[in-house]
Design an enzyme around this catalytic site. Structure first.
Site, mmCIF file in Angstrom:
data_model
loop_
_atom_site.group_PDB
_atom_site.id
_atom_site.type_symbol
_atom_site.label_atom_id
_atom_site.label_comp_id
_atom_site.label_asym_id
_atom_site.label_seq_id
_atom_site.Cartn_x
_atom_site.Cartn_y
_atom_site.Cartn_z
ATOM 1 N N ILE A 4 1.165 2.678 7.050
ATOM 2 C CA ILE A 4 0.361 3.495 7.971
ATOM 3 C C ILE A 4 -0.077 2.655 9.165
ATOM 4 O O ILE A 4 -0.516 3.189 10.165
ATOM 5 C CB ILE A 4 -0.864 4.128 7.272
ATOM 6 N N ASP A 5 0.047 1.325 9.066
ATOM 7 C CA ASP A 5 -0.405 0.456 10.167
ATOM 8 C C ASP A 5 0.585 0.452 11.344
ATOM 9 O O ASP A 5 0.233 0.031 12.437
ATOM 10 C CB ASP A 5 -0.578 -0.996 9.673
ATOM 11 N N ARG A 32 -24.165 7.744 13.142
ATOM 12 C CA ARG A 32 -23.710 7.637 11.744
ATOM 13 C C ARG A 32 -22.292 7.094 11.721
ATOM 14 O O ARG A 32 -21.558 7.230 12.706
ATOM 15 C CB ARG A 32 -23.724 9.011 11.064
ATOM 16 N N ARG A 37 -25.392 13.946 17.270
ATOM 17 C CA ARG A 37 -25.234 12.576 16.784
ATOM 18 C C ARG A 37 -23.971 11.915 17.337
ATOM 19 O O ARG A 37 -23.022 12.593 17.707
ATOM 20 C CB ARG A 37 -25.088 12.579 15.261
ATOM 21 N N GLY A 74 0.831 -1.211 0.000
ATOM 22 C CA GLY A 74 0.000 0.000 0.000
ATOM 23 C C GLY A 74 0.858 1.249 0.000
ATOM 24 O O GLY A 74 1.871 1.303 0.690
ATOM 25 N N MET A 110 -8.119 2.532 9.164
ATOM 26 C CA MET A 110 -7.434 1.346 8.653
ATOM 27 C C MET A 110 -6.535 0.776 9.756
ATOM 28 O O MET A 110 -6.698 1.128 10.921
ATOM 29 C CB MET A 110 -6.607 1.712 7.427
ATOM 30 N N HIS A 117 -8.949 5.152 2.222
ATOM 31 C CA HIS A 117 -7.657 5.513 1.632
ATOM 32 C C HIS A 117 -7.286 6.980 1.798
ATOM 33 O O HIS A 117 -6.158 7.359 1.462
ATOM 34 C CB HIS A 117 -7.624 5.109 0.157
ATOM 35 N N ARG A 152 -5.405 -2.737 9.649
ATOM 36 C CA ARG A 152 -5.421 -4.202 9.611
ATOM 37 C C ARG A 152 -5.500 -4.793 11.024
ATOM 38 O O ARG A 152 -6.415 -4.455 11.735
ATOM 39 C CB ARG A 152 -4.204 -4.723 8.883
HETATM 40 O O1 F6P Z 1 -1.441 -1.974 5.081
HETATM 41 C C1 F6P Z 1 -1.917 -0.720 4.752
HETATM 42 C C2 F6P Z 1 -3.407 -0.755 4.511
HETATM 43 O O2 F6P Z 1 -3.830 0.557 4.236
HETATM 44 C C3 F6P Z 1 -4.233 -1.378 5.618
HETATM 45 O O3 F6P Z 1 -4.429 -0.524 6.715
HETATM 46 C C4 F6P Z 1 -5.481 -1.744 4.873
HETATM 47 O O4 F6P Z 1 -6.177 -2.800 5.520
HETATM 48 C C5 F6P Z 1 -4.973 -2.166 3.542
HETATM 49 O O5 F6P Z 1 -3.699 -1.553 3.381
HETATM 50 C C6 F6P Z 1 -5.844 -1.776 2.390
HETATM 51 O O6 F6P Z 1 -5.266 -2.236 1.220
HETATM 52 P P1 F6P Z 1 -5.738 -1.850 -0.244
HETATM 53 O O7 F6P Z 1 -5.260 -0.463 -0.545
HETATM 54 O O8 F6P Z 1 -5.079 -2.866 -1.096
HETATM 55 O O9 F6P Z 1 -7.228 -1.920 -0.240
#
Ligand code: F6P
Length: 386
Positions: free
Chosen positions: A163-164, A303, A199, A30, A206, A309, A208
């Site tokens: 970013i994880d 909500r 609300r 990514g 993100m 991304h 993972r």
């Molecule tokens: O590993 C970086 C990451 O942005 C994760 O946080 C996310 O789960 C994954 O990549 C998303 O991947 P893609 O851009 O392939 O959908």
């Protein structure tokens, strides 16, 4: 004086004695902010005139486009018929550190895909392009491939990015801080509308299997509740906390939930079925699920918003530009020292290096014991014992 050489002659002599070496650089997995800065500083450090003379090595730097795809199909393929191995010059990369994404492009191609192992081609193409060394900029997948190549004799070094922030052996991975800034800025925006309408907003980040983005993004933005994959939450408890907030006079609540977080007794919510060539599921949907649960049970309008991304996009923050610089420089230092199979790393405030094996052998996850408040579902309010 006979035998004496002019300054020009000296430099010609030196040029003749210089060894020539080629460095390939690629970004895989990514994209995120900070990659271009790392590439720029690999190039600048390799070409640095002063260092060049003391090293007596003349480096060339070749950019490999589209991650490992570039070493499987360097001459292009049907997706993109243009060559994937390009010469990088200082002039080309001069402004790159200002831009997000990766100027070299990326892919999630796995040369060791168990269903279609083409790893042999990587070594063949390294030979074909006379690439002596490789700098792989990536996360667990890209650096996992780099480690396997190293074991097969490739002279490779790694730069951590994701970013994880889930790579072991480093306290920082490129892209993380910019992503945390995005989360903070977007939540600042949400607050005004959440407050106007009284609300609850669930913000899905993100990350993972790692909760760093949710935890540090939630802490930076002052979220009311933060839910992370490392600690399974109770839906009832989340509902109790938000109703308690209302009783205490809150007009709205921001709940940050990591895409990998799950209620006790449930499994992770996936957006798409199936796995990619590195064995990952595509996570997503917990925010929407939770919003429905809270609306139904706590009867408060809720909500959800998935930042998706956006967290990987935009210009790199100052920290990512700087860390990209330090990591790029350190990667070339490793090559100069012939210290391969290593990933540059940031530990305890210092730039250093660790074996790639260590970086990819396990995930760096939030330590619930010292970094998470399981009562409030939030960051800890004491640093004692951490
Ligand atoms: O590993 C970086 C990451 O942005 C994760 O946080 C996310 O789960 C994954 O990549 C998303 O991947 P893609 O851009 O392939 O959908």
């Amino acid at each position: 004086m006979t035998g004496s050489l002019s300054a020009e002659d000296w430099s010609e002599e030196l040029e003749k004695k210089m060894e020539k070496r080629r460095i390939g650089v690629l970004t895989g997995g990514g994209d995120c902010a900070g990659l271009n800065s790392a590439i720029k500083w690999v190039v600048k450090t390799a070409f640095d005139d002063r260092l060049r003379k003391t090293r007596k090595i003349d480096y060339e730097v070749l950019g490999i486009r589209d991650g490992w795809k570039g070493l499987l199909w360097p001459d292009g393929d049907e997706d993109d018929p243009t060559p994937r191995v390009i010469h990088l010059t200082e002039e080309m990369v001069r402004t790159w550190d200002r831009y997000g994404g990766t100027m070299l492009g990326t892919s999630r191609t796995n040369p060791y895909d168990p269903k279609d192992d083409r790893s042999r081609l990587v070594a063949e193409n390294l030979d074909k392009y006379h690439l002596d060394y490789l700098v792989a900029i990536g996360g667990e997948d890209t650096l996992g491939v780099a480690h396997r190549l190293y074991l097969e004799g490739v002279k490779v070094v790694g730069i951590p990015k994701t970013i994880d922030k889930d790579l072991a052996g480093t306290d920082y991975t490129l892209g993380f801080e910019t992503a945390v800034n995005v989360i903070t800025e977007e939540i600042d925006r949400l607050r005004t509308t959440a407050g106007s309408h009284r609300r609850i907003f669930i913000v899905e980040t993100m990350g993972r299997h790692a909760g760093w983005l949710a935890l540090e993004g939630g802490e930076s933005s002052g979220a009311y509740i933060i839910l992370i994959p490392e600690y399974n939450f109770e839906i009832d408890k989340v509902c109790d906390l938000v109703t308690e907030g209302r009783r205490k006079g809150l007009r709205y609540e921001i709940v940050v939930v990591a895409e990998g977080a799950k209620p006790a007794g449930y499994s992770e919510i996936v957006k798409e079925n199936g796995i990619d060539s590195f064995g990952h599921k595509t996570l997503g949907g917990i925010g929407e699920f939770l919003a429905k649960q809270i609306s139904d049970w706590a009867k408060i309008e809720t909500r959800s918003l998935t930042l998706s991304h956006l967290q990987r996009g935009g210009v790199p923050c100052a920290y990512d530009r700087r860390m990209g610089r330090y990591f790029g420089i350190a990667a070339v230092d490793l090559i100069v020292e012939e210290d391969f199979g290593k990933m540059v790393s940031y530990q305890n405030g210092r730039i250093t290096a660790v074996p790639l094996r260590e970086a990819v052998s396990k995930l760096n996850l939030v330590d619930v014991q010292t970094q998470y408040d399981t009562e409030r579902y939030n960051g800890r309010r004491t640093i004692l014992g951490s």
